[in-house]
Design a protein around this motif. Structure first.
Motif, PDB file in Angstrom:
ATOM      1  N   MET A   1     -26.917 -29.136  19.319  1.00 52.32           N
ATOM      2  CA  MET A   1     -27.573 -30.539  20.255  1.00 52.32           C
ATOM      3  C   MET A   1     -27.413 -31.819  19.477  1.00 52.32           C
ATOM      4  O   MET A   1     -27.301 -32.757  20.011  1.00 52.32           O
ATOM      5  CB  MET A   1     -29.016 -29.861  20.542  1.00 52.32           C
ATOM      6  N   ILE A   2     -27.735 -31.735  18.246  1.00 56.63           N
ATOM      7  CA  ILE A   2     -27.799 -32.822  17.166  1.00 56.63           C
ATOM      8  C   ILE A   2     -26.332 -33.349  17.357  1.00 56.63           C
ATOM      9  O   ILE A   2     -26.058 -34.799  17.045  1.00 56.63           O
ATOM     10  CB  ILE A   2     -28.549 -32.760  15.819  1.00 56.63           C
ATOM     11  N   ARG A   3     -25.493 -32.762  17.250  1.00 55.18           N
ATOM     12  CA  ARG A   3     -24.038 -33.088  17.162  1.00 55.18           C
ATOM     13  C   ARG A   3     -23.644 -33.856  18.395  1.00 55.18           C
ATOM     14  O   ARG A   3     -22.971 -34.864  18.661  1.00 55.18           O
ATOM     15  CB  ARG A   3     -23.140 -32.031  16.865  1.00 55.18           C
ATOM     16  N   PHE A   4     -24.161 -33.157  19.615  1.00 58.94           N
ATOM     17  CA  PHE A   4     -23.751 -33.890  20.714  1.00 58.94           C
ATOM     18  C   PHE A   4     -24.324 -35.255  20.748  1.00 58.94           C
ATOM     19  O   PHE A   4     -23.720 -36.302  21.273  1.00 58.94           O
ATOM     20  CB  PHE A   4     -24.363 -32.846  22.083  1.00 58.94           C
ATOM     21  N   VAL A   5     -25.681 -35.546  20.502  1.00 63.62           N
ATOM     22  CA  VAL A   5     -26.269 -36.605  20.640  1.00 63.62           C
ATOM     23  C   VAL A   5     -25.740 -37.704  19.699  1.00 63.62           C
ATOM     24  O   VAL A   5     -25.366 -38.696  19.954  1.00 63.62           O
ATOM     25  CB  VAL A   5     -27.783 -36.482  20.361  1.00 63.62           C
ATOM     26  N   THR A   6     -25.388 -37.307  18.417  1.00 63.48           N
ATOM     27  CA  THR A   6     -24.496 -38.003  17.665  1.00 63.48           C
ATOM     28  C   THR A   6     -23.251 -38.458  18.029  1.00 63.48           C
ATOM     29  O   THR A   6     -22.864 -39.399  18.075  1.00 63.48           O
ATOM     30  CB  THR A   6     -24.270 -37.180  16.272  1.00 63.48           C
ATOM     31  N   GLY A   7     -22.337 -37.818  18.705  1.00 67.77           N
ATOM     32  CA  GLY A   7     -21.082 -38.390  19.142  1.00 67.77           C
ATOM     33  C   GLY A   7     -21.219 -38.996  20.392  1.00 67.77           C
ATOM     34  O   GLY A   7     -20.564 -39.832  20.580  1.00 67.77           O
ATOM     35  N   LEU A   8     -22.470 -38.677  21.354  1.00 71.51           N
ATOM     36  CA  LEU A   8     -22.595 -39.580  22.188  1.00 71.51           C
ATOM     37  C   LEU A   8     -22.726 -41.001  21.860  1.00 71.51           C
ATOM     38  O   LEU A   8     -22.617 -42.043  22.344  1.00 71.51           O
ATOM     39  CB  LEU A   8     -23.909 -38.999  23.297  1.00 71.51           C
ATOM     40  N   ALA A   9     -23.646 -41.071  20.724  1.00 72.56           N
ATOM     41  CA  ALA A   9     -24.104 -42.503  20.346  1.00 72.56           C
ATOM     42  C   ALA A   9     -22.810 -43.124  19.765  1.00 72.56           C
ATOM     43  O   ALA A   9     -22.588 -44.271  19.934  1.00 72.56           O
ATOM     44  CB  ALA A   9     -25.166 -42.177  19.174  1.00 72.56           C
ATOM     45  N   ILE A  10     -22.101 -42.334  18.863  1.00 75.42           N
ATOM     46  CA  ILE A  10     -20.829 -43.091  18.371  1.00 75.42           C
ATOM     47  C   ILE A  10     -20.038 -43.414  19.689  1.00 75.42           C
ATOM     48  O   ILE A  10     -19.288 -44.706  19.491  1.00 75.42           O
ATOM     49  CB  ILE A  10     -20.307 -41.975  17.365  1.00 75.42           C
ATOM     50  N   GLY A  11     -19.800 -42.398  20.530  1.00 72.54           N
ATOM     51  CA  GLY A  11     -18.963 -43.014  21.669  1.00 72.54           C
ATOM     52  C   GLY A  11     -19.528 -44.247  22.354  1.00 72.54           C
ATOM     53  O   GLY A  11     -18.665 -45.213  22.573  1.00 72.54           O
ATOM     54  N   LEU A  12     -20.765 -44.467  22.616  1.00 76.20           N
ATOM     55  CA  LEU A  12     -21.241 -45.449  23.439  1.00 76.20           C
ATOM     56  C   LEU A  12     -21.185 -46.637  22.190  1.00 76.20           C
ATOM     57  O   LEU A  12     -21.054 -47.903  22.777  1.00 76.20           O
ATOM     58  CB  LEU A  12     -22.674 -45.280  23.415  1.00 76.20           C
ATOM     59  N   ALA A  13     -21.239 -46.558  20.983  1.00 74.31           N
ATOM     60  CA  ALA A  13     -21.033 -47.706  19.964  1.00 74.31           C
ATOM     61  C   ALA A  13     -19.483 -48.185  20.011  1.00 74.31           C
ATOM     62  O   ALA A  13     -19.375 -49.385  20.359  1.00 74.31           O
ATOM     63  CB  ALA A  13     -21.547 -47.252  18.529  1.00 74.31           C
ATOM     64  N   ILE A  14     -18.759 -47.278  20.069  1.00 72.03           N
ATOM     65  CA  ILE A  14     -17.305 -47.893  20.140  1.00 72.03           C
ATOM     66  C   ILE A  14     -17.014 -48.501  21.482  1.00 72.03           C
ATOM     67  O   ILE A  14     -16.429 -49.355  21.682  1.00 72.03           O
ATOM     68  CB  ILE A  14     -16.500 -46.607  19.935  1.00 72.03           C
ATOM     69  N   ALA A  15     -17.680 -47.882  22.629  1.00 68.94           N
ATOM     70  CA  ALA A  15     -17.384 -48.412  23.835  1.00 68.94           C
ATOM     71  C   ALA A  15     -17.785 -49.677  23.993  1.00 68.94           C
ATOM     72  O   ALA A  15     -17.050 -50.888  24.574  1.00 68.94           O
ATOM     73  CB  ALA A  15     -17.780 -47.360  25.024  1.00 68.94           C
ATOM     74  N   TYR A  16     -19.249 -49.912  23.278  1.00 67.98           N
ATOM     75  CA  TYR A  16     -19.772 -51.249  23.551  1.00 67.98           C
ATOM     76  C   TYR A  16     -19.135 -52.451  22.687  1.00 67.98           C
ATOM     77  O   TYR A  16     -18.674 -53.346  23.100  1.00 67.98           O
ATOM     78  CB  TYR A  16     -21.323 -51.217  22.855  1.00 67.98           C
ATOM     79  N   LEU A  17     -18.603 -51.856  21.541  1.00 66.67           N
ATOM     80  CA  LEU A  17     -17.726 -52.779  20.538  1.00 66.67           C
ATOM     81  C   LEU A  17     -16.490 -52.971  21.130  1.00 66.67           C
ATOM     82  O   LEU A  17     -15.809 -54.223  21.026  1.00 66.67           O
ATOM     83  CB  LEU A  17     -17.588 -52.381  19.085  1.00 66.67           C
ATOM     84  N   THR A  18     -15.602 -52.270  21.842  1.00 59.93           N
ATOM     85  CA  THR A  18     -14.386 -52.450  22.496  1.00 59.93           C
ATOM     86  C   THR A  18     -14.323 -52.847  24.036  1.00 59.93           C
ATOM     87  O   THR A  18     -13.397 -52.917  24.430  1.00 59.93           O
ATOM     88  CB  THR A  18     -13.722 -51.422  22.057  1.00 59.93           C
ATOM     89  N   ALA A  19     -15.713 -53.136  24.582  1.00 59.62           N
ATOM     90  CA  ALA A  19     -15.533 -53.571  25.824  1.00 59.62           C
ATOM     91  C   ALA A  19     -14.727 -54.930  26.313  1.00 59.62           C
ATOM     92  O   ALA A  19     -15.026 -55.758  25.294  1.00 59.62           O
ATOM     93  CB  ALA A  19     -17.182 -53.400  26.236  1.00 59.62           C
ATOM     94  N   PRO A  20     -14.157 -54.972  27.311  1.00 56.86           N
ATOM     95  CA  PRO A  20     -13.487 -56.216  27.644  1.00 56.86           C
ATOM     96  C   PRO A  20     -14.590 -57.267  28.111  1.00 56.86           C
ATOM     97  O   PRO A  20     -14.397 -58.594  28.215  1.00 56.86           O
ATOM     98  CB  PRO A  20     -12.450 -55.961  28.597  1.00 56.86           C
ATOM     99  N   ASN A  21     -15.834 -56.954  28.528  1.00 51.18           N
ATOM    100  CA  ASN A  21     -16.763 -58.020  29.008  1.00 51.18           C
ATOM    101  C   ASN A  21     -17.730 -58.025  27.901  1.00 51.18           C
ATOM    102  O   ASN A  21     -17.967 -57.492  26.920  1.00 51.18           O
ATOM    103  CB  ASN A  21     -17.544 -57.238  30.069  1.00 51.18           C
ATOM    104  N   SER A  22     -18.426 -59.426  28.027  1.00 53.82           N
ATOM    105  CA  SER A  22     -19.427 -59.454  27.322  1.00 53.82           C
ATOM    106  C   SER A  22     -20.651 -58.573  27.536  1.00 53.82           C
ATOM    107  O   SER A  22     -20.601 -58.126  28.497  1.00 53.82           O
ATOM    108  CB  SER A  22     -20.119 -60.987  27.359  1.00 53.82           C
ATOM    109  N   GLY A  23     -21.839 -58.638  26.767  1.00 52.22           N
ATOM    110  CA  GLY A  23     -22.748 -57.686  26.766  1.00 52.22           C
ATOM    111  C   GLY A  23     -23.486 -58.009  28.132  1.00 52.22           C
ATOM    112  O   GLY A  23     -23.741 -57.097  28.800  1.00 52.22           O
ATOM    113  N   LYS A  24     -23.571 -59.380  28.466  1.00 52.21           N
ATOM    114  CA  LYS A  24     -24.294 -59.643  29.649  1.00 52.21           C
ATOM    115  C   LYS A  24     -23.560 -59.210  30.834  1.00 52.21           C
ATOM    116  O   LYS A  24     -24.258 -58.668  31.847  1.00 52.21           O
ATOM    117  CB  LYS A  24     -24.765 -61.140  29.791  1.00 52.21           C
ATOM    118  N   ALA A  25     -22.364 -59.494  31.002  1.00 54.48           N
ATOM    119  CA  ALA A  25     -21.467 -58.884  31.883  1.00 54.48           C
ATOM    120  C   ALA A  25     -21.544 -57.436  31.991  1.00 54.48           C
ATOM    121  O   ALA A  25     -21.602 -56.891  33.274  1.00 54.48           O
ATOM    122  CB  ALA A  25     -20.168 -59.597  32.082  1.00 54.48           C
ATOM    123  N   SER A  26     -21.544 -56.829  31.061  1.00 49.48           N
ATOM    124  CA  SER A  26     -21.446 -55.298  31.035  1.00 49.48           C
ATOM    125  C   SER A  26     -22.990 -54.822  31.701  1.00 49.48           C
ATOM    126  O   SER A  26     -23.154 -53.930  32.333  1.00 49.48           O
ATOM    127  CB  SER A  26     -21.128 -54.634  29.559  1.00 49.48           C
TER     128      SER A  26
END
Length: 81
Positions: A1-26
């Motif tokens: 379960m902890i691996r799932f949460v860690t993977g989810l957090a890493i995935g969200l961080a990568i998606a946030y950093l590579t998102a084409p929109n600004s934070g407010k637009a997202s």
């Protein structure tokens, strides 16, 4: 379960950093999406409640018209009058 949460957090961080929109637009896009889904789920719930009320009404109508013979459908007993 902890691996799932860690993977989810890493995935969200990568998606946030590579998102084409600004934070407010997202955030605005996510809020709009969530509001649209909440509105749709509310509509579905209202339709479901209405359907349940109609089924209950029809059940009561059938019971009142069938009288005691309706019980024989469920108990496999003959109704004697």
């Amino acid at each position: 379960m902890i691996r799932f949460v860690t993977g989810l957090a890493i995935g969200l961080a990568i998606a946030y950093l590579t998102a084409p929109n600004s934070g407010k637009a997202s955030r605005d896009t996510l809020v709009d999406f969530a509001n649209d889904k909440a509105k749709r789920y509310k509509q579905i719930k209202e339709q479901l409640d209405e359907t349940v009320a109609q089924v209950n009404h029809l059940t009561n109508v059938v019971k009142s018209q069938m009288g005691p013979s309706i019980q024989s459908l469920f108990t496999n007993k003959q109704v004697t009058s």
